[in-house]
Motif scaffolding. Structure first.
Motif, PDB file in Angstrom:
ATOM      1  N   SER A  65       0.882  -1.160  -0.127  1.00 24.31           N
ATOM      2  CA  SER A  65      -0.100   0.130   0.137  1.00 24.31           C
ATOM      3  C   SER A  65       0.905   1.157   0.126  1.00 24.31           C
ATOM      4  O   SER A  65       1.828   1.306   0.744  1.00 24.31           O
ATOM      5  CB  SER A  65      -0.909   0.032   1.162  1.00 24.31           C
ATOM      6  N   VAL A  66       0.367   2.135  -1.002  1.00 22.82           N
ATOM      7  CA  VAL A  66       1.554   3.521  -1.115  1.00 22.82           C
ATOM      8  C   VAL A  66       0.501   4.757  -1.011  1.00 22.82           C
ATOM      9  O   VAL A  66      -0.482   4.855  -1.476  1.00 22.82           O
ATOM     10  CB  VAL A  66       2.299   3.310  -2.356  1.00 22.82           C
ATOM     11  N   GLY A  67       1.207   5.818  -0.148  1.00 21.15           N
ATOM     12  CA  GLY A  67       0.423   6.799   0.186  1.00 21.15           C
ATOM     13  C   GLY A  67      -0.469   6.945   1.103  1.00 21.15           C
ATOM     14  O   GLY A  67      -0.372   5.999   1.888  1.00 21.15           O
ATOM     15  N   LEU A  68      -1.157   7.975   1.099  1.00 21.67           N
ATOM     16  CA  LEU A  68      -2.053   7.981   2.469  1.00 21.67           C
ATOM     17  C   LEU A  68      -3.394   8.815   2.006  1.00 21.67           C
ATOM     18  O   LEU A  68      -3.412   9.388   0.961  1.00 21.67           O
ATOM     19  CB  LEU A  68      -1.520   8.992   3.335  1.00 21.67           C
TER      20      LEU A  68
ATOM     21  N   HIS B 291       5.634  19.471  -6.352  1.00 22.15           N
ATOM     22  CA  HIS B 291       4.906  18.632  -5.468  1.00 22.15           C
ATOM     23  C   HIS B 291       5.453  17.620  -4.694  1.00 22.15           C
ATOM     24  O   HIS B 291       4.837  16.765  -3.777  1.00 22.15           O
ATOM     25  CB  HIS B 291       3.752  18.023  -6.303  1.00 22.15           C
ATOM     26  N   GLU B 292       6.814  17.592  -4.625  1.00 19.14           N
ATOM     27  CA  GLU B 292       7.662  16.566  -3.870  1.00 19.14           C
ATOM     28  C   GLU B 292       7.380  16.750  -2.426  1.00 19.14           C
ATOM     29  O   GLU B 292       7.417  15.916  -1.594  1.00 19.14           O
ATOM     30  CB  GLU B 292       9.086  16.816  -4.313  1.00 19.14           C
ATOM     31  N   TRP B 293       6.988  18.012  -1.929  1.00 17.37           N
ATOM     32  CA  TRP B 293       6.853  18.177  -0.380  1.00 17.37           C
ATOM     33  C   TRP B 293       5.576  17.141  -0.074  1.00 17.37           C
ATOM     34  O   TRP B 293       5.568  16.899   1.356  1.00 17.37           O
ATOM     35  CB  TRP B 293       6.075  19.353  -0.124  1.00 17.37           C
TER      36      TRP B 293
ATOM     37  N   GLY C 180       5.145  11.342   6.313  1.00 19.18           N
ATOM     38  CA  GLY C 180       5.473  10.991   7.623  1.00 19.18           C
ATOM     39  C   GLY C 180       4.888  11.820   8.920  1.00 19.18           C
ATOM     40  O   GLY C 180       4.665  11.314   9.922  1.00 19.18           O
ATOM     41  N   ILE C 181       4.821  13.100   8.525  1.00 17.63           N
ATOM     42  CA  ILE C 181       3.889  14.053   9.743  1.00 17.63           C
ATOM     43  C   ILE C 181       2.604  13.739   9.786  1.00 17.63           C
ATOM     44  O   ILE C 181       2.100  13.480  10.756  1.00 17.63           O
ATOM     45  CB  ILE C 181       4.197  15.292   9.277  1.00 17.63           C
TER      46      ILE C 181
ATOM     47  N   TRP D  64       0.700  12.001  13.210  1.00 18.11           N
ATOM     48  CA  TRP D  64      -0.472  12.988  13.657  1.00 18.11           C
ATOM     49  C   TRP D  64      -1.754  12.124  13.706  1.00 18.11           C
ATOM     50  O   TRP D  64      -2.565  11.765  14.771  1.00 18.11           O
ATOM     51  CB  TRP D  64      -0.637  13.820  12.752  1.00 18.11           C
ATOM     52  N   HIS D  65      -1.843  11.147  12.637  1.00 21.61           N
ATOM     53  CA  HIS D  65      -2.803   9.870  12.917  1.00 21.61           C
ATOM     54  C   HIS D  65      -2.774   9.153  13.894  1.00 21.61           C
ATOM     55  O   HIS D  65      -3.679   8.595  14.724  1.00 21.61           O
ATOM     56  CB  HIS D  65      -2.856   9.377  11.502  1.00 21.61           C
ATOM     57  N   ARG D  66      -1.376   8.610  14.200  1.00 17.17           N
ATOM     58  CA  ARG D  66      -1.184   7.577  15.226  1.00 17.17           C
ATOM     59  C   ARG D  66      -1.296   8.180  16.522  1.00 17.17           C
ATOM     60  O   ARG D  66      -2.076   7.597  17.600  1.00 17.17           O
ATOM     61  CB  ARG D  66       0.456   7.343  15.274  1.00 17.17           C
ATOM     62  N   TRP D  67      -1.143   9.466  16.750  1.00 17.38           N
ATOM     63  CA  TRP D  67      -1.292   9.780  18.225  1.00 17.38           C
ATOM     64  C   TRP D  67      -2.996  10.497  18.217  1.00 17.38           C
ATOM     65  O   TRP D  67      -3.291   9.959  19.344  1.00 17.38           O
ATOM     66  CB  TRP D  67      -0.704  11.232  18.181  1.00 17.38           C
ATOM     67  N   LEU D  68      -3.892  10.668  17.244  1.00 13.68           N
ATOM     68  CA  LEU D  68      -5.052  10.634  17.399  1.00 13.68           C
ATOM     69  C   LEU D  68      -5.952   9.578  17.578  1.00 13.68           C
ATOM     70  O   LEU D  68      -6.925   9.482  18.080  1.00 13.68           O
ATOM     71  CB  LEU D  68      -5.580  11.430  16.129  1.00 13.68           C
TER      72      LEU D  68
END
Length: 277
Positions: free
Chosen positions: A129-132, A259-261, A267-268, A272-276
């Protein structure tokens, strides 16, 4: 320099269809073909170079240079599980017998002789699975760099409805490893439901190539150069088989600097999703 015809609509009918090829002026090296057989029918042929034949749907018996496999296949369509595939060395002879309606996609490229005919089974296909979020997609690597092929890389990508893939936009047209490698590519699309569409963009930094193609079920797109993201509209899942050809068989890509950003943001966002969660 004039670009080749990048978009080829879906061919109709059964039998052998050469969709794109150097002889047709569309590619430098890749030939992409489709074989459709009704149940009980057979087809014999010989490939002109190293080939990976991906079973899109159906169940078949296959023979390649004397090696035989029976009752190959399990999925009713490309959205219903991992693929079976055949690796055919350069100039191999083959025979396909359809036990049900069968559709095969052949990616062929000139390559040195050698290698063994091989059946690639779904358990050998590597999934990731690639991307978010709305640029997450599922990728199956059928022939990756660990497979003893000469010049081909082959796999399948599936976009959930509304999602993007080949994103952030990337290209692989210059030989500059480990930053970028030169690899020609062809995409073959399927849409579910088949009345839908996808958007294929192909563009270059200088704007010389700047295309947005409406892709329908069964269409094929040639990617000679440039960045090439794909978008699935809401309500429609998008699949594409990708065939890559290059000397190195390594995927070093250059992302569009604008768009490379997004790669760094992943990662951020994961943290963020892990903490929420």
């Amino acid at each position: 320099m004039a670009e080749p015809k990048l978009h080829v609509p879906a061919p109709k009918g059964t039998g052998w269809h050469t969709v794109v090829s150097p002889q047709l002026g569309q590619t430098r090296q890749i030939t992409f073909s489709l074989l459709r057989l009704e149940a009980g029918s057979e087809y014999e042929g010989q490939v002109g170079g190293e080939t990976v034949a991906v079973l899109l749907s159906g169940i078949m018996d296959a023979e390649v240079d004397g090696r035989r496999w029976s009752s190959v296949g399990q999925r009713r369509d490309v959205f219903s599980g991992k693929a079976y595939a055949l690796y055919l060395p350069s100039n191999a002879r083959f025979r396909i017998r359809a036990n049900t309606f069968v559709e095969l996609a052949f990616g062929t490229v000139p390559a040195p002789m050698g290698g063994e005919p091989t059946l690639i089974t779904p358990d050998q296909v590597k999934s990731r699975s690639v991307g978010l979020f709305n640029w997450r997609r599922d990728i199956d690597d059928i022939v990756d760099s660990s497979f003893p092929a000469r010049r081909l890389l082959v796999g399948e990508t599936r976009n959930p409805p509304g999602n993007w893939s080949s994103y952030p936009p990337h290209k692989h047209e210059e030989e500059n490893p480990p930053f970028e490698t030169q690899m020609e590519e062809v995409y073959h699309f399927r849409i579910f439901p088949p009345t839908g569409f996808a958007i294929q963009m192909i563009y270059t930094d200088d704007g010389e190539l700047n295309e947005a193609i409406i892709v329908k079920d069964g269409d094929t797109v040639v990617i000679p150069r440039g960045y090439h993201p794909v978008a699935a509209p809401p309500g429609y899942a998008v699949y594409y088989l990708w065939v890559l050809a290059g000397e190195r068989r390594q995927m070093f890509v250059k992302f569009d600097p604008a768009h490379e950003w997004v790669n760094g943001a992943e990662g951020i966002l994961k943290e963020w999703h892990r903490w929420l969660g």
